[in-house]
Motif scaffolding. Sequence first.
Motif, PDB file in Angstrom:
ATOM      1  N   SER A  25      68.527 -33.019  86.234  1.00 27.28           N
ATOM      2  CA  SER A  25      69.681 -33.445  87.039  1.00 27.28           C
ATOM      3  C   SER A  25      69.231 -34.596  87.932  1.00 27.28           C
ATOM      4  O   SER A  25      68.572 -34.366  88.942  1.00 27.28           O
ATOM      5  N   PRO A  26      69.574 -35.841  87.598  1.00 30.83           N
ATOM      6  CA  PRO A  26      69.090 -36.959  88.409  1.00 30.83           C
ATOM      7  C   PRO A  26      69.845 -37.090  89.733  1.00 30.83           C
ATOM      8  O   PRO A  26      71.058 -36.934  89.780  1.00 30.83           O
ATOM      9  N   VAL A  27      69.089 -37.349  90.786  1.00 32.92           N
ATOM     10  CA  VAL A  27      69.662 -37.639  92.103  1.00 32.92           C
ATOM     11  C   VAL A  27      69.093 -38.992  92.529  1.00 32.92           C
ATOM     12  O   VAL A  27      67.881 -39.176  92.523  1.00 32.92           O
ATOM     13  N   MET A  28      69.977 -39.926  92.855  1.00 33.00           N
ATOM     14  CA  MET A  28      69.508 -41.257  93.273  1.00 33.00           C
ATOM     15  C   MET A  28      69.971 -41.532  94.700  1.00 33.00           C
ATOM     16  O   MET A  28      71.098 -41.186  95.062  1.00 33.00           O
ATOM     17  N   THR A  29      69.094 -42.178  95.462  1.00 31.16           N
ATOM     18  CA  THR A  29      69.548 -42.638  96.785  1.00 31.16           C
ATOM     19  C   THR A  29      70.362 -43.924  96.578  1.00 31.16           C
ATOM     20  O   THR A  29      70.318 -44.549  95.500  1.00 31.16           O
ATOM     21  N   ILE A  30      71.049 -44.334  97.650  1.00 36.84           N
ATOM     22  CA  ILE A  30      71.828 -45.582  97.570  1.00 36.84           C
ATOM     23  C   ILE A  30      70.887 -46.756  97.255  1.00 36.84           C
ATOM     24  O   ILE A  30      71.207 -47.618  96.448  1.00 36.84           O
ATOM     25  N   ALA A  31      69.691 -46.734  97.886  1.00 37.55           N
ATOM     26  CA  ALA A  31      68.746 -47.840  97.638  1.00 37.55           C
ATOM     27  C   ALA A  31      68.250 -47.809  96.194  1.00 37.55           C
ATOM     28  O   ALA A  31      68.072 -48.870  95.577  1.00 37.55           O
ATOM     29  N   ALA A  32      68.052 -46.611  95.619  1.00 34.29           N
ATOM     30  CA  ALA A  32      67.561 -46.525  94.228  1.00 34.29           C
ATOM     31  C   ALA A  32      68.551 -47.207  93.288  1.00 34.29           C
ATOM     32  O   ALA A  32      68.146 -47.854  92.307  1.00 34.29           O
ATOM     33  N   LYS A  33      69.842 -47.107  93.603  1.00 31.29           N
ATOM     34  CA  LYS A  33      70.856 -47.696  92.720  1.00 31.29           C
ATOM     35  C   LYS A  33      70.791 -49.220  92.700  1.00 31.29           C
ATOM     36  O   LYS A  33      71.324 -49.850  91.816  1.00 31.29           O
ATOM     37  N   ARG A  34      70.114 -49.799  93.707  1.00 29.43           N
ATOM     38  CA  ARG A  34      69.956 -51.254  93.702  1.00 29.43           C
ATOM     39  C   ARG A  34      68.889 -51.687  92.697  1.00 29.43           C
ATOM     40  O   ARG A  34      68.774 -52.854  92.359  1.00 29.43           O
ATOM     41  N   PHE A  35      68.034 -50.713  92.290  1.00 34.68           N
ATOM     42  CA  PHE A  35      66.917 -51.074  91.413  1.00 34.68           C
ATOM     43  C   PHE A  35      67.169 -50.699  89.951  1.00 34.68           C
ATOM     44  O   PHE A  35      66.593 -51.277  89.053  1.00 34.68           O
ATOM     45  N   LEU A  93      71.963 -37.141  99.964  1.00 29.56           N
ATOM     46  CA  LEU A  93      71.888 -36.043  98.998  1.00 29.56           C
ATOM     47  C   LEU A  93      70.438 -35.671  98.668  1.00 29.56           C
ATOM     48  O   LEU A  93      70.090 -34.492  98.568  1.00 29.56           O
ATOM     49  N   LEU A  94      69.565 -36.689  98.509  1.00 25.77           N
ATOM     50  CA  LEU A  94      68.180 -36.380  98.137  1.00 25.77           C
ATOM     51  C   LEU A  94      67.462 -35.633  99.258  1.00 25.77           C
ATOM     52  O   LEU A  94      66.834 -34.590  99.021  1.00 25.77           O
ATOM     53  N   SER A  95      67.558 -36.132 100.492  1.00 23.24           N
ATOM     54  CA  SER A  95      66.840 -35.455 101.592  1.00 23.24           C
ATOM     55  C   SER A  95      67.430 -34.069 101.851  1.00 23.24           C
ATOM     56  O   SER A  95      66.699 -33.123 102.170  1.00 23.24           O
ATOM     57  N   ALA A  96      68.742 -33.904 101.674  1.00 20.40           N
ATOM     58  CA  ALA A  96      69.363 -32.588 101.872  1.00 20.40           C
ATOM     59  C   ALA A  96      68.898 -31.614 100.789  1.00 20.40           C
ATOM     60  O   ALA A  96      68.602 -30.446 101.065  1.00 20.40           O
ATOM     61  N   THR A  97      68.794 -32.103  99.547  1.00 24.94           N
ATOM     62  CA  THR A  97      68.351 -31.247  98.431  1.00 24.94           C
ATOM     63  C   THR A  97      66.907 -30.782  98.664  1.00 24.94           C
ATOM     64  O   THR A  97      66.561 -29.622  98.411  1.00 24.94           O
ATOM     65  N   LEU A  98      66.072 -31.700  99.169  1.00 23.00           N
ATOM     66  CA  LEU A  98      64.673 -31.329  99.422  1.00 23.00           C
ATOM     67  C   LEU A  98      64.576 -30.197 100.442  1.00 23.00           C
ATOM     68  O   LEU A  98      63.711 -29.320 100.334  1.00 23.00           O
ATOM     69  N   LEU A  99      65.476 -30.221 101.443  1.00 25.66           N
ATOM     70  CA  LEU A  99      65.428 -29.158 102.451  1.00 25.66           C
ATOM     71  C   LEU A  99      66.113 -27.888 101.961  1.00 25.66           C
ATOM     72  O   LEU A  99      65.872 -26.804 102.503  1.00 25.66           O
ATOM     73  N   ALA A 100      66.932 -28.020 100.917  1.00 29.72           N
ATOM     74  CA  ALA A 100      67.711 -26.861 100.463  1.00 29.72           C
ATOM     75  C   ALA A 100      67.048 -26.153  99.287  1.00 29.72           C
ATOM     76  O   ALA A 100      67.654 -25.278  98.685  1.00 29.72           O
ATOM     77  N   THR A 101      65.816 -26.561  98.943  1.00 29.94           N
ATOM     78  CA  THR A 101      65.174 -25.920  97.791  1.00 29.94           C
ATOM     79  C   THR A 101      63.984 -25.078  98.213  1.00 29.94           C
ATOM     80  O   THR A 101      63.294 -25.404  99.192  1.00 29.94           O
ATOM     81  N   ARG A 102      63.755 -24.000  97.469  1.00 25.50           N
ATOM     82  CA  ARG A 102      62.507 -23.236  97.630  1.00 25.50           C
ATOM     83  C   ARG A 102      61.605 -23.447  96.419  1.00 25.50           C
ATOM     84  O   ARG A 102      60.568 -22.797  96.283  1.00 25.50           O
ATOM     85  N   ALA A 103      62.037 -24.307  95.499  1.00 24.93           N
ATOM     86  CA  ALA A 103      61.225 -24.604  94.308  1.00 24.93           C
ATOM     87  C   ALA A 103      60.043 -25.476  94.719  1.00 24.93           C
ATOM     88  O   ALA A 103      60.087 -26.135  95.767  1.00 24.93           O
TER      89      ALA A 103
END
Length: 406
Positions: A25-35, A93-103
């Motif tokens: 499941s890809p998650v991209m930041t706004i800056a990643a979409k520029r690249f 979304l990316l930073s929130a996902t990192l805090l919301a995971t126990r994986a």
Amino acid sequence: MSGGIAAYKAAEICRRLMDAGATVSPVMTIAAKRFIGEATLSALASEPVRTSLWGGPEPIPHTRLGQSADLVVVAPATARIIGSYAAGISSDLLSATLLATRAPVLMCPAMHTEMWEHPAVVDNVATLKRRGVHFVEPGVGRLAGGDLGAGRLADPADIVDAASTLLRSSRSLDGVRAVVTAGGTREPIDPVRYIGNRSSGRQGYAVAAELAARGASVTLVSTVASSLDAPAGVDVVEVETAMEMLASVEARLGAPGSSADLLVMTAAVADFRPAARSDQKIKRGSGVPDVQLVANPDILAGLAQARLANNAPGPLLVGFAAETVRPGGPTLEELALSKLRSKGADVIVANDVALPGVGFGHATNAVVIVDRDGRSVQVPLTTKEKVAVAVVDAAERILVTRNLTS
Ligand SMILES: Cc1cc2nc3c(=O)[nH]c(=O)nc-3n(C[C@H](O)[C@H](O)[C@H](O)COP(=O)(O)O)c2cc1C
């Protein structure tokens, strides 16, 4: 993916993860979409790209992503996302996902050398490692704008290998207690001088990290605790001399009725130490000192003998042997087998330290692993992390037959 120039390599990482059988499941930041374009990642992955906390089909996307993931890989990881994660800040979304995971989380940093070596980034990386976050360290090479230096995203194949190891191996050594030794011992002559060797300790740290990643509780008895970061979740005990290392290992193995299940002796233990240590610095004017040497105990062989004498299973004993293979002489495997017998160990990992890139002081190693059941595994020149995987595989195979693992 966060927004660095290496974002284009995320497409290959994604494809390789899919080839390895993962659901991505890809998650991209706004800056990643520029690249790199969303369409590329959406076409390669199992699910469409997500980029925002807001406006998607799911009401709370970050918790669904975080809770359902078996592993979160951030590649490339910018200085920004590393800092945000270390500070516990959820702003997209990316930073929130990192805090919301126990994986488990695997961060793959990529940035210019100046950024990678900035004390703030160094501290943030150390903080995350302390919390158990895994890293694939960036390599040295060509960076954006034609610069050369450290900070280049690790090879996609190595990132996918590290991801596979985390997914495959997690918790297979739950309940196993391991002691690992690392680094070269220092045998003092006077307060400033010592007899030492070129061991960097990196192979032992990689073994300790691999054991901990598989769920073992690990004590690392290290002579290089001040120069290498402790692997996540590993308890580090600092020692200097062979005698201190012996005392520390014995205390942790709890001889005789041993309390640890596994000892991996990667440390380069000095065979000899000065018979006496001068309390004062020996001065140049007082003539050339006559340094008498006495033999240090052979820690591995001594423990194997104690195990025999106690007639108890004792800990599984894994030793490392630095050899130099002579043309026409015994092969590395023959030397390893003879060490296995003479030391009474269960596994010997031998390397030919005369070969380029092998052993002491290098980031790479090439080994042969022999065990008491007659197995022999060749590991050609590769990273010390991959050698650690093979070493821990060998130990785990024997531990499984002893029913010590879950
Ligand atoms: C051309 C260009 C290349 C960049 N490359 C990197 C990089 O490799 N690593 C990095 O940490 N930041 C890099 N940056 C800076 C980030 O894009 C910037 O800090 C951004 O805010 C990161 O956002 P993100 O972490 O949300 O993706 C680059 C910026 C530009 C304009």
